[in-house]
Design an enzyme around this catalytic site. Structure first.
Site, PDB file in Angstrom:
ATOM      1  N   GLU A  25     -18.096 -40.291 -13.066  1.00 17.19           N
ATOM      2  CA  GLU A  25     -17.356 -40.023 -11.556  1.00 17.19           C
ATOM      3  C   GLU A  25     -17.539 -38.291 -11.218  1.00 17.19           C
ATOM      4  O   GLU A  25     -17.229 -37.599 -11.674  1.00 17.19           O
ATOM      5  CB  GLU A  25     -16.611 -40.213 -12.297  1.00 17.19           C
ATOM      6  CG  GLU A  25     -16.056 -41.648 -11.907  1.00 17.19           C
ATOM      7  CD  GLU A  25     -14.571 -42.088 -11.275  1.00 17.19           C
ATOM      8  OE1 GLU A  25     -14.379 -42.595 -10.546  1.00 17.19           O
ATOM      9  OE2 GLU A  25     -14.021 -41.610 -12.218  1.00 17.19           O
ATOM     10  N   HIS A  69      -9.689 -40.723 -17.012  1.00 16.67           N
ATOM     11  CA  HIS A  69     -10.133 -40.370 -16.171  1.00 16.67           C
ATOM     12  C   HIS A  69     -10.045 -38.923 -15.880  1.00 16.67           C
ATOM     13  O   HIS A  69      -9.285 -38.958 -16.386  1.00 16.67           O
ATOM     14  CB  HIS A  69      -9.478 -41.288 -15.383  1.00 16.67           C
ATOM     15  CG  HIS A  69      -9.257 -40.987 -13.011  1.00 16.67           C
ATOM     16  ND1 HIS A  69      -9.456 -40.352 -12.560  1.00 16.67           N
ATOM     17  CD2 HIS A  69     -10.091 -41.781 -13.298  1.00 16.67           C
ATOM     18  CE1 HIS A  69      -9.182 -40.107 -11.681  1.00 16.67           C
ATOM     19  NE2 HIS A  69     -10.436 -41.517 -11.348  1.00 16.67           N
ATOM     20  N   GLU A  75      -8.380 -37.542 -13.463  1.00 21.96           N
ATOM     21  CA  GLU A  75      -7.467 -36.470 -13.481  1.00 21.96           C
ATOM     22  C   GLU A  75      -5.957 -36.873 -14.686  1.00 21.96           C
ATOM     23  O   GLU A  75      -5.455 -36.281 -14.558  1.00 21.96           O
ATOM     24  CB  GLU A  75      -6.105 -38.035 -12.499  1.00 21.96           C
ATOM     25  CG  GLU A  75      -7.335 -37.980 -10.785  1.00 21.96           C
ATOM     26  CD  GLU A  75      -6.922 -38.826  -9.725  1.00 21.96           C
ATOM     27  OE1 GLU A  75      -6.892 -39.867 -10.239  1.00 21.96           O
ATOM     28  OE2 GLU A  75      -7.799 -39.358  -8.800  1.00 21.96           O
ATOM     29  N   SER A 118     -15.658 -41.214  -4.205  1.00 22.03           N
ATOM     30  CA  SER A 118     -15.912 -41.558  -2.823  1.00 22.03           C
ATOM     31  C   SER A 118     -16.422 -42.823  -2.171  1.00 22.03           C
ATOM     32  O   SER A 118     -17.739 -42.852  -1.460  1.00 22.03           O
ATOM     33  CB  SER A 118     -15.772 -40.445  -2.161  1.00 22.03           C
ATOM     34  OG  SER A 118     -15.360 -39.350  -1.935  1.00 22.03           O
ATOM     35  N   GLY A 146     -12.301 -38.735  -4.256  1.00 18.53           N
ATOM     36  CA  GLY A 146     -10.884 -38.025  -3.086  1.00 18.53           C
ATOM     37  C   GLY A 146     -10.720 -37.574  -2.405  1.00 18.53           C
ATOM     38  O   GLY A 146     -10.146 -36.775  -2.051  1.00 18.53           O
ATOM     39  N   GLY A 183     -11.878 -45.888  -5.854  1.00 20.21           N
ATOM     40  CA  GLY A 183     -10.892 -45.810  -5.597  1.00 20.21           C
ATOM     41  C   GLY A 183      -9.540 -45.888  -4.608  1.00 20.21           C
ATOM     42  O   GLY A 183      -9.201 -46.972  -4.303  1.00 20.21           O
ATOM     43  N   GLY A 184      -9.959 -44.689  -3.464  1.00 22.44           N
ATOM     44  CA  GLY A 184      -9.480 -44.964  -1.983  1.00 22.44           C
ATOM     45  C   GLY A 184      -9.600 -46.256  -1.451  1.00 22.44           C
ATOM     46  O   GLY A 184      -8.359 -46.721  -0.766  1.00 22.44           O
ATOM     47  N   ASN A 216     -10.093 -48.770  -8.556  1.00 21.84           N
ATOM     48  CA  ASN A 216      -8.647 -48.101  -9.113  1.00 21.84           C
ATOM     49  C   ASN A 216      -7.540 -47.688  -8.094  1.00 21.84           C
ATOM     50  O   ASN A 216      -7.853 -46.875  -7.437  1.00 21.84           O
ATOM     51  CB  ASN A 216      -9.454 -47.095 -10.429  1.00 21.84           C
ATOM     52  CG  ASN A 216      -8.412 -46.005 -10.414  1.00 21.84           C
ATOM     53  OD1 ASN A 216      -7.512 -46.139 -10.643  1.00 21.84           O
ATOM     54  ND2 ASN A 216      -8.204 -44.601 -10.755  1.00 21.84           N
ATOM     55  N   TRP A 217      -6.282 -48.784  -8.813  1.00 24.88           N
ATOM     56  CA  TRP A 217      -5.749 -47.982  -7.412  1.00 24.88           C
ATOM     57  C   TRP A 217      -4.271 -46.336  -7.766  1.00 24.88           C
ATOM     58  O   TRP A 217      -4.032 -46.709  -7.069  1.00 24.88           O
ATOM     59  CB  TRP A 217      -4.525 -49.252  -7.576  1.00 24.88           C
ATOM     60  CG  TRP A 217      -5.337 -50.781  -6.852  1.00 24.88           C
ATOM     61  CD1 TRP A 217      -6.239 -50.500  -6.338  1.00 24.88           C
ATOM     62  CD2 TRP A 217      -4.290 -51.885  -6.859  1.00 24.88           C
ATOM     63  NE1 TRP A 217      -6.773 -51.808  -6.213  1.00 24.88           N
ATOM     64  CE2 TRP A 217      -5.285 -51.986  -6.345  1.00 24.88           C
ATOM     65  CE3 TRP A 217      -3.362 -52.446  -6.964  1.00 24.88           C
ATOM     66  CZ2 TRP A 217      -5.018 -53.464  -5.973  1.00 24.88           C
ATOM     67  CZ3 TRP A 217      -2.895 -53.748  -7.116  1.00 24.88           C
ATOM     68  CH2 TRP A 217      -3.688 -54.512  -6.103  1.00 24.88           C
ATOM     69  N   LYS A 218      -4.609 -46.376  -9.491  1.00 25.49           N
ATOM     70  CA  LYS A 218      -4.420 -44.935  -9.262  1.00 25.49           C
ATOM     71  C   LYS A 218      -2.353 -45.091  -9.215  1.00 25.49           C
ATOM     72  O   LYS A 218      -1.838 -46.287  -9.314  1.00 25.49           O
ATOM     73  CB  LYS A 218      -4.562 -43.563  -8.457  1.00 25.49           C
ATOM     74  CG  LYS A 218      -5.932 -43.869  -8.260  1.00 25.49           C
ATOM     75  CD  LYS A 218      -6.389 -42.706  -8.212  1.00 25.49           C
ATOM     76  CE  LYS A 218      -8.196 -42.838  -7.402  1.00 25.49           C
ATOM     77  NZ  LYS A 218      -8.579 -41.193  -7.705  1.00 25.49           N
TER      78      LYS A 218
HETATM   79  C1  PEP Z   1     -11.463 -42.632  -9.033  1.00 24.38           C
HETATM   80  O1  PEP Z   1     -10.067 -42.193  -8.389  1.00 24.38           O
HETATM   81  O2  PEP Z   1     -12.041 -43.104  -9.680  1.00 24.38           O
HETATM   82  C2  PEP Z   1     -12.514 -42.210  -8.029  1.00 24.38           C
HETATM   83  C3  PEP Z   1     -13.455 -42.609  -7.108  1.00 24.38           C
HETATM   84  O3  PEP Z   1     -11.596 -42.295  -6.402  1.00 24.38           O
HETATM   85  P1  PEP Z   1     -12.343 -42.390  -5.246  1.00 24.38           P
HETATM   86  O4  PEP Z   1     -13.091 -43.223  -4.985  1.00 24.38           O
HETATM   87  O5  PEP Z   1     -10.970 -42.823  -4.089  1.00 24.38           O
HETATM   88  O6  PEP Z   1     -12.682 -40.873  -5.119  1.00 24.38           O
END
Ligand code: PEP
Length: 248
Positions: free
Chosen positions: A161, A92, A94, A198, A167, A219-220, A8-10
């Site tokens: 999640e 999600h 966010e 993470s 994040g 994500g990251g 997920n590039w957000k």
């Molecule tokens: C996400 O946005 O779904 C996520 C899990 O982010 P991160 O891996 O950066 O925690």
């Protein structure tokens, strides 16, 4: 069995950076993992051919439930199908917490995605306070009941999640994640469950080795081709070990 590794590039990687990512990522060995990237909407058209050449699916980070009309800033399922995406993220944390999406809207979005033949990934998870108060399962059960109302769970992929792990660099331990995944599968029956929060090259193997973890939502660490590729490799290795069964 193959792991599903999702990135997920957000709100990162516009068209140019998106193209560079796909040009740089190494080929996935022997199609041993299903891989999907969720770029921002504006990037999708620029990377779709490169993604297809590399055997990587594309997904959208959001959709609106109406087919068209006066909904400024929104994108419909019909448009996503036309843009040739296969997957869509729904719920999600966010979007729930920053953009105020509630379970009723999430339920409508899931139904719409399914009506249009998209594969939705529904994100659920508890916040830190709910975990510390021992209410993680209760929260997840509530979200699953509300979000999947009127939907057969096997039609949806679930991503567990925990909000406190997104994040923050603080992932759930493999045991914590496994406990929730086992609970979700016991509650919903036959359903694919991904872990997100993470995930990085250093912890992907131990998470993906858990019996009830079918993949990861990253994500990251999905923003750089090398770290995302390492996670894909960890998934392939973990599933080879799982498929070969117990050693003794
Ligand atoms: C996400 O946005 O779904 C996520 C899990 O982010 P991160 O891996 O950066 O925690």
């Amino acid at each position: 069995m193959k792991p599903l590794i999702a990135g997920n590039w957000k709100m990162n990687h516009g068209p140019q950076e998106g193209k560079t990512f796909f040009e740089e990522i190494k080929e996935i060995p022997g199609k041993k993992a299903d891989v999907v990237i969720f770029p921002p909407f504006v990037t999708i058209a620029y990377v779709k051919d490169l993604a297809r050449e590399r055997g990587i699916f594309l997904g959208a980070q959001n959709l609106y439930w109406r087919p068209h009309g006066a909904f400024t800033g929104e994108i419909s399922a019909k448009m996503l199908v036309e843009a040739r995406v296969d997957f869509v993220l729904v719920g999600h944390s966010e979007r729930r917490n920053i953009l105020g999406e509630d379970d009723e809207l999430i339920n409508l979005k899931l139904k719409t995605a399914l009506d249009y033949g998209l594969k939705p990934i529904l994100c659920v998870g508890e916040n830190l306070q709910e975990r510390e108060e021992g209410r993680a399962m209760e929260k997840i059960k509530f979200q699953l009941d509300a979000d999947l109302s009127g939907i057969h769970p096997s039609r949806v992929i679930i991503a567990y999640e925990p909000i406190w792990a997104i994040g923050t660099g603080k992932n759930a331990t493999p045991e914590q994640a496994e406990e929730v995944h086992a609970f979700i599968k016991q509650y919903l029956g036959e359903v694919k469950v991904l872990y997100g929060g993470s995930v990085k090259p250093g912890n992907a193997f131990s998470l993906l080795s858990q019996p009830h973890i079918d993949g990861v939502l990253v994500g990251g660490a999905s923003l750089k081709p090398d770290s995302f590729y390492d996670i894909i490799q960890s998934g392939i290795k973990a599933f080879e070990v799982k498929d070969s069964g117990p050693l003794f």
